[in-house]
Structure formats: structure tokens, C-alpha cells
Design a protein around this motif. Structure first.
Motif, PDB file in Angstrom:
ATOM      1  N   GLU A   1     -10.667   6.225   4.674  1.00  0.00           N
ATOM      2  CA  GLU A   1     -10.898   5.065   5.542  1.00  0.00           C
ATOM      3  C   GLU A   1     -11.477   3.852   4.811  1.00  0.00           C
ATOM      4  O   GLU A   1     -11.479   2.756   5.350  1.00  0.00           O
TER       5      GLU A   1
ATOM      6  N   TYR B   1      -2.476   5.328   2.355  1.00  0.00           N
ATOM      7  CA  TYR B   1      -3.914   5.223   2.580  1.00  0.00           C
ATOM      8  C   TYR B   1      -4.525   6.610   2.438  1.00  0.00           C
ATOM      9  O   TYR B   1      -4.139   7.533   3.143  1.00  0.00           O
ATOM     10  N   ARG B   2      -5.483   6.738   1.525  1.00  0.00           N
ATOM     11  CA  ARG B   2      -6.051   8.067   1.266  1.00  0.00           C
ATOM     12  C   ARG B   2      -7.288   8.340   2.112  1.00  0.00           C
ATOM     13  O   ARG B   2      -7.512   9.439   2.570  1.00  0.00           O
TER      14      ARG B   2
ATOM     15  N   GLN C   1     -10.182   2.796   2.037  1.00  0.00           N
ATOM     16  CA  GLN C   1      -9.088   2.174   1.290  1.00  0.00           C
ATOM     17  C   GLN C   1      -8.466   0.938   1.949  1.00  0.00           C
ATOM     18  O   GLN C   1      -8.277  -0.075   1.270  1.00  0.00           O
ATOM     19  N   PRO C   2      -8.203   0.977   3.282  1.00  0.00           N
ATOM     20  CA  PRO C   2      -7.676  -0.258   3.884  1.00  0.00           C
ATOM     21  C   PRO C   2      -8.602  -1.440   3.645  1.00  0.00           C
ATOM     22  O   PRO C   2      -8.145  -2.548   3.366  1.00  0.00           O
TER      23      PRO C   2
ATOM     24  N   VAL D   1      -2.733   4.133   9.415  1.00  0.00           N
ATOM     25  CA  VAL D   1      -3.672   3.502   8.488  1.00  0.00           C
ATOM     26  C   VAL D   1      -4.877   4.421   8.228  1.00  0.00           C
ATOM     27  O   VAL D   1      -5.771   4.089   7.453  1.00  0.00           O
ATOM     28  N   ARG D   2      -4.878   5.556   8.882  1.00  0.00           N
ATOM     29  CA  ARG D   2      -5.930   6.570   8.707  1.00  0.00           C
ATOM     30  C   ARG D   2      -7.312   6.085   9.093  1.00  0.00           C
ATOM     31  O   ARG D   2      -8.305   6.391   8.421  1.00  0.00           O
TER      32      ARG D   2
ATOM     33  N   TYR E   1      -8.146  -3.180   0.238  1.00  0.00           N
ATOM     34  CA  TYR E   1      -6.962  -4.042   0.212  1.00  0.00           C
ATOM     35  C   TYR E   1      -7.198  -5.314   1.038  1.00  0.00           C
ATOM     36  O   TYR E   1      -6.801  -6.405   0.650  1.00  0.00           O
TER      37      TYR E   1
ATOM     38  N   VAL F   1       0.853  -1.187   0.000  1.00  0.00           N
ATOM     39  CA  VAL F   1       0.000   0.000   0.000  1.00  0.00           C
ATOM     40  C   VAL F   1       0.895   1.246   0.000  1.00  0.00           C
ATOM     41  O   VAL F   1       1.575   1.511   0.980  1.00  0.00           O
TER      42      VAL F   1
END
Ligand SMILES: [Zn+2]
Length: 388
Positions: A120, A117-118, A122-123, A168-169, A126, A114
Motif C-alpha cells: 500500500e 502494486y506490491r 507503493q501507489p 491498486v491494492r 508513484y 506501474v
């Protein structure tokens, strides 16, 4: 250990089944007669439960050993090859997944790098991709017993919420619910340090310990406390966030992402070293080894802060073991650990001096630990609530 009588028969049934399963897992191969002895349950109850576990192929009968011509007691074992778990490590730079059976055989692994992370969601994307790839190797739907997730950050594991994971935002994010909804399997979420503590207490370096502390010095700093073999959760399930132990004052009290300042993690972690002192861990450890003045000065400050923090926690909790781990401990073992050992011993009261400071030879792969989380939940009996 006898099981407490209670009015709720459904609950008791479930607990009895868990107790039997747990005993077979921990002590198997074990015959029915021993299960009755150890749990105090009647032979008939044992027979009913074991028959159910056999029909679901969760346990197996092995060949019995003759006891002098009489009937052979048939030992039972967990059917580990028929049960699977997925472990996911949610890290700042990657999502790693491992599929294992309950005999600890790795079936397959998968990783997604990754870049950043843009948002929440996005994680999740993946994580879904990694899990989907692993699911292709699960022979049938019933065989998978759950998905365990490990994440560096503040986690409310009871409710499956990532309270805060800076790298990880994720912020107050219902990660467990989202993954559970998508795949329909039980999902367990745990902070990385708690997870390590659970697995080490279950069958690792802390198996013989009842009171212990696990401290992980890594991208951030994590901590976990085990009292009477139970993880300490705290009122909001976020107990023992060792990284936010207040360790620095005055001009060294850098602001922390938790909203406070002077936290241990603002300097004694990979992210803190980089953000506030401009050091990568490799540069810092090289500087310490080459006796660079600036690096040595910082090293002295960190070592002292960590020693005081550990000594205070030992004084408060009186553990029998303190387990040290994480990349900082791995990289600076020879320089840091003997000094910590010496200074902590100088600082703690005589009454706590039986404590042992230990470390893992290498920080383990968290996705495999997260598999252990599923196994732990599958076999766990909530001893504190149900046993006398
Ligand atoms: Zn903080």
C-alpha cells in the motif's frame, strides 16, 4: 435565493465569500451591483468581500461597459490564469497527473507506468513522484489551490479514505491525509464515477439536469446518483456502488472481491470478463461483431443483466438522465447502447419514461476531471445546508 440568518458569524462570512466567488465563477463577468441583487447581501458586504478577493488576486476587474453616460459598472471575473490545480488519476497500470490553470489550460502532464502494486505504500511513491514533477511548473506556492485524486474503487471521500481499491491494492488507506501531510496542499479524493458525475453536472452533459445517474462500465463498474443537484453520499459515503448490484444467480453468481457474489461487476466489467470468462474486451467485442456463438451468448446475458439493473434503478430514483460511459460502452456502443435503450424502456413504468439515456462521446481523461474536483471544491457553496 437569500442567505439564511445564523448566529455563527464566522461561518456566515465564509459562506458569503464562497457565494460571491461561486457567482463570479459561474456568471462572470458580473458587476458588484448584480452580485448584491443575486445574493441579497448589502452593497457594503459585497464591497468588503470583493476587495479581499481583489487583493488576493483571486478575482480581477475587467473594463466596464458604459450604460448611457452614467457610472460604468465594472464587471468582475475569476483570475483563472493565476490559479492552478493538480489532478491525479490513480489507475491499475499507471499514475497520471495533469497541472492546469483555472481557465482549463493544460500547463503540463506527467505519467508513471506501474507494472504492479506490491504494497500500500507503493501507489504513494508513484503519486509523490508525479506531483513533484508537476510542482516544478507552479509559479508560486499560493497559486496552487489543491490536488484532486480520482480512483477506481470504493472511496470515503468525506474522510479521504480509500475503503477498497482492488487493482491498486489499497484497503482502508488514508490517502488524502498522506498526500496532504507530504505536500501541505488541500487534497480531495473521489471515486471515478462520482468525479465524472460532479464534473458533468457542473458544466458538462448533465448541466441542465437535477436528478441523474452516471454509470461507468470500465475495469470495474462505478455509479453515482445526483438528487436535486447534490451527489448522494450514503451513511458511510459509499452510496451507489453500482458494480455490486446483485445481478446474477445460481451457477452464474461468481464470487466478488467485495465479499459477496453475483455482483454486476463479476461479468459486466473488464476485470470480470477476463477473470470469469477469459475474455479481453477487444476479443469479446470482436467475437460479438463476428457473431461468434459463445461471445453472443455472453453478450446477451450481460445486456439483459445491465438492462434490468438500469431499469430498476430508474424505477427507484426517477432520474431525468442516465449517463453511460466507460471502455465497455465506448467499445461496444453500436451493439450495446441501442439494445439497452430499447430494453430499459420496455422495463420501466410509464411514469418514468421521460428519462433520457445519454453517453459521452469518449470516456474523459480522469486526471483532468480531478482538476475539476479542486475547482469544484474551491468554488462550491454547500447549498443544501445553508440556503433556504
Ligand atoms: Zn461485489
Amino acid at each position: 435565493m437569500k442567505i439564511k440568518k445564523a448566529s455563527n458569524s464566522k461561518m456566515i462570512k465564509a459562506i458569503n465569500e464562497k457565494s460571491i466567488l461561486n457567482l463570479i465563477y459561474m456568471e462572470g463577468p458580473i458587476p458588484r451591483v448584480k452580485l448584491a441583487e443575486k445574493t441579497g447581501l448589502s452593497q457594503q458586504t459585497i464591497t468588503n468581500i470583493v476587495n479581499r478577493l481583489l487583493s488576493e488576486r483571486i478575482v480581477l476587474e475587467t473594463s466596464g461597459v458604459s450604460n448611457g453616460g452614467g457610472r460604468k459598472p465594472i464587471p468582475l471575473i475569476i483570475n483563472g490564469r493565476n490559479m492552478y490545480a493538480i489532478g491525479i488519476e490513480i489507475a491499475v497500470k499507471y499514475i497520471r497527473g495533469t497541472l492546469m490553470d483555472f481557465e482549463n489550460n493544460i500547463i503540463t502532464e506527467s505519467i508513471e507506468q506501474v507494472p504492479i502494486y506490491r504494497d500500500e505504500e507503493q501507489p504513494l511513491k508513484y503519486i509523490f513522484r508525479v506531483v513533484e514533477r508537476l510542482l516544478e511548473f507552479v509559479p508560486n506556492r499560493e497559486a496552487l489551490k489543491g490536488i484532486g485524486c480520482s480512483i477506481q474503487g470504493i472511496v470515503d471521500s468525506e474522510n479521504g479514505i480509500v475503503v477498497y481499491a482492488a487493482g491498486v491494492r489499497l484497503n482502508n488507506f488514508p490517502l488524502k491525509e498522506k498526500i496532504q501531510e507530504h505536500f501541505g496542499y488541500p487534497v480531495y479524493l473521489q471515486n471515478d464515477a462520482n468525479l465524472l458525475a460532479i464534473v458533468e453536472n457542473l458544466n458538462g452533459t448533465l448541466a441542465s439536469s437535477r436528478q441523474n445517474i452516471t454509470l461507468k462500465f470500465d475495469y470495474g463498474i462505478g455509479g453515482a446518483a445526483v438528487v436535486n443537484k447534490q451527489l448522494v453520499h450514503g451513511a458511510d459515503n459509499v452510496a451507489f456502488e453500482f458494480g455490486h448490484y446483485k445481478a446474477f444467480m445460481g451457477k452464474e453468481a461468481y464470487p466478488c472481491h467485495c465479499g459477496s457474489k453475483g455482483c454486476l461487476t463479476t461479468l459486466a466489467s473488464l476485470s470480470g470478463l477476463k477473470r470469469n470468462e477469459g475474455y479481453l474486451l477487444e476479443e469479446f467485442s470482436l467475437g460479438v461483431r463476428e457473431k461468434n456463438k459463445q461471445a453472443l451468448q455472453l453478450f446477451g446475458k450481460l445486456e439483459s443483466a445491465i438492462s434490468y439493473a438500469i431499469a430498476n434503478v430508474i424505477t427507484l430514483l426517477n432520474p431525468d438522465h442516465v449517463l453511460l460511459t466507460g471502455q465497455i460502452i465506448d467499445t461496444l456502443t453500436d451493439e450495446l447502447v441501442p439494445l439497452l435503450e430499447q430494453h430499459v424502456r420496455e422495463l420501466i413504468p410509464e411514469s418514468c419514461k421521460k428519462v433520457k439515456l445519454i453517453q459521452l462521446s469518449k470516456t474523459p481523461d480522469e486526471s483532468k476531471l480531478a482538476v475539476g474536483l479542486v475547482m469544484h471544491e474551491f468554488f462550491a457553496v454547500p447549498i443544501d445546508q445553508y440556503y433556504l
